[in-house]
Design a protein around this motif. Structure first.
Motif, PDB file in Angstrom:
ATOM      1  N   ASN A  50       0.824  -1.206   0.000  1.00 15.86           N
ATOM      2  CA  ASN A  50       0.000   0.000   0.000  1.00 15.86           C
ATOM      3  C   ASN A  50       0.861   1.260   0.000  1.00 15.86           C
ATOM      4  OD1 ASN A  50      -2.826   0.975   0.153  1.00 15.86           O
ATOM      5  ND2 ASN A  50      -2.017   1.996   1.973  1.00 15.86           N
ATOM      6  N   SER A  51       1.944   1.246   0.756  1.00 17.63           N
ATOM      7  CA  SER A  51       2.859   2.380   0.798  1.00 17.63           C
ATOM      8  C   SER A  51       3.506   2.603  -0.571  1.00 17.63           C
ATOM      9  CB  SER A  51       3.938   2.144   1.856  1.00 17.63           C
ATOM     10  OG  SER A  51       4.876   3.194   1.846  1.00 17.63           O
ATOM     11  N   TYR A  52       3.909   1.520  -1.211  1.00 15.22           N
ATOM     12  CA  TYR A  52       4.516   1.614  -2.539  1.00 15.22           C
ATOM     13  C   TYR A  52       3.523   2.209  -3.539  1.00 15.22           C
ATOM     14  CZ  TYR A  52       6.573   0.369  -6.996  1.00 15.22           C
ATOM     15  OH  TYR A  52       7.064   0.427  -8.273  1.00 15.22           O
ATOM     16  N   VAL A  53       2.297   1.718  -3.538  1.00 18.30           N
ATOM     17  CA  VAL A  53       1.285   2.187  -4.490  1.00 18.30           C
ATOM     18  C   VAL A  53       0.969   3.667  -4.254  1.00 18.30           C
ATOM     19  CG1 VAL A  53      -1.114   1.907  -5.258  1.00 18.30           C
ATOM     20  CG2 VAL A  53       0.304  -0.104  -4.839  1.00 18.30           C
ATOM     21  N   ALA A  54       0.830   4.065  -2.999  1.00 19.42           N
ATOM     22  CA  ALA A  54       0.551   5.466  -2.683  1.00 19.42           C
ATOM     23  C   ALA A  54       1.718   6.356  -3.106  1.00 19.42           C
ATOM     24  CB  ALA A  54       0.266   5.625  -1.195  1.00 19.42           C
ATOM     25  N   THR A  55       2.932   5.892  -2.887  1.00 18.09           N
ATOM     26  CA  THR A  55       4.120   6.664  -3.254  1.00 18.09           C
ATOM     27  C   THR A  55       4.259   6.734  -4.767  1.00 18.09           C
ATOM     28  OG1 THR A  55       5.186   5.993  -1.197  1.00 18.09           O
ATOM     29  CG2 THR A  55       6.621   6.863  -2.923  1.00 18.09           C
ATOM     30  N   ARG A  56       3.953   5.661  -5.443  1.00 14.41           N
ATOM     31  CA  ARG A  56       3.996   5.656  -6.911  1.00 14.41           C
ATOM     32  C   ARG A  56       2.978   6.639  -7.484  1.00 14.41           C
ATOM     33  NH1 ARG A  56       2.165   0.281  -9.208  1.00 14.41           N
ATOM     34  NH2 ARG A  56       0.185   1.300  -8.845  1.00 14.41           N
TER      35      ARG A  56
END
Length: 120
Positions: A50-56
């Motif tokens: 989730n952190s990766y997707v939000a950061t992307r």
């Protein structure tokens, strides 16, 4: 766990009263739904994704305004993400061709070159 839709994201209410903003991609990938239980290891994987997707998503938004160097993008992403996630997202943007330090440098130098060429 209780999940409710909130536009492009979901709000996940945990049993301890904490509420977490969850990206749609994460909800779909992990088949998240109300009253489902996860091990600590599974939850860590969900939160990392989730952190990766939000950061992307944030990187796409930043790059939508104007080009960034790898360092500029990394520093902006670090305002809201951990080092590893920011680094992984910058690497993905480079892989996609959305961040290119050489091209950015040429674009910045070209106007200066033509300015000095006319002055000579």
């Amino acid at each position: 766990m209780k999940i409710s839709s909130s536009g492009e994201t979901y709000m996940v209410s945990l049993e301890n009263g904490e509420t977490i903003k969850m990206e749609t991609e994460t909800v779909v990938k992990f088949h998240l739904k109300d009253e489902i239980a996860f091990t600590d290891e599974e939850w860590d994987e969900i939160m990392s994704h989730n952190s990766y997707v939000a950061t992307r998503r944030r990187a796409f938004n930043i790059l939508g305004y104007h080009a960034q160097s790898k360092r500029q993008l990394y520093l902006k992403l670090r305002e809201k993400a951990d080092k590893d996630t920011a680094k992984a997202v910058v690497e993905k943007m480079v892989e996609l061709g959305l961040v290119n330090d050489n091209k950015l440098l040429k674009e910045k130098v070209r106007p200066l070159h033509s300015l000095f060429s006319r002055a000579a």
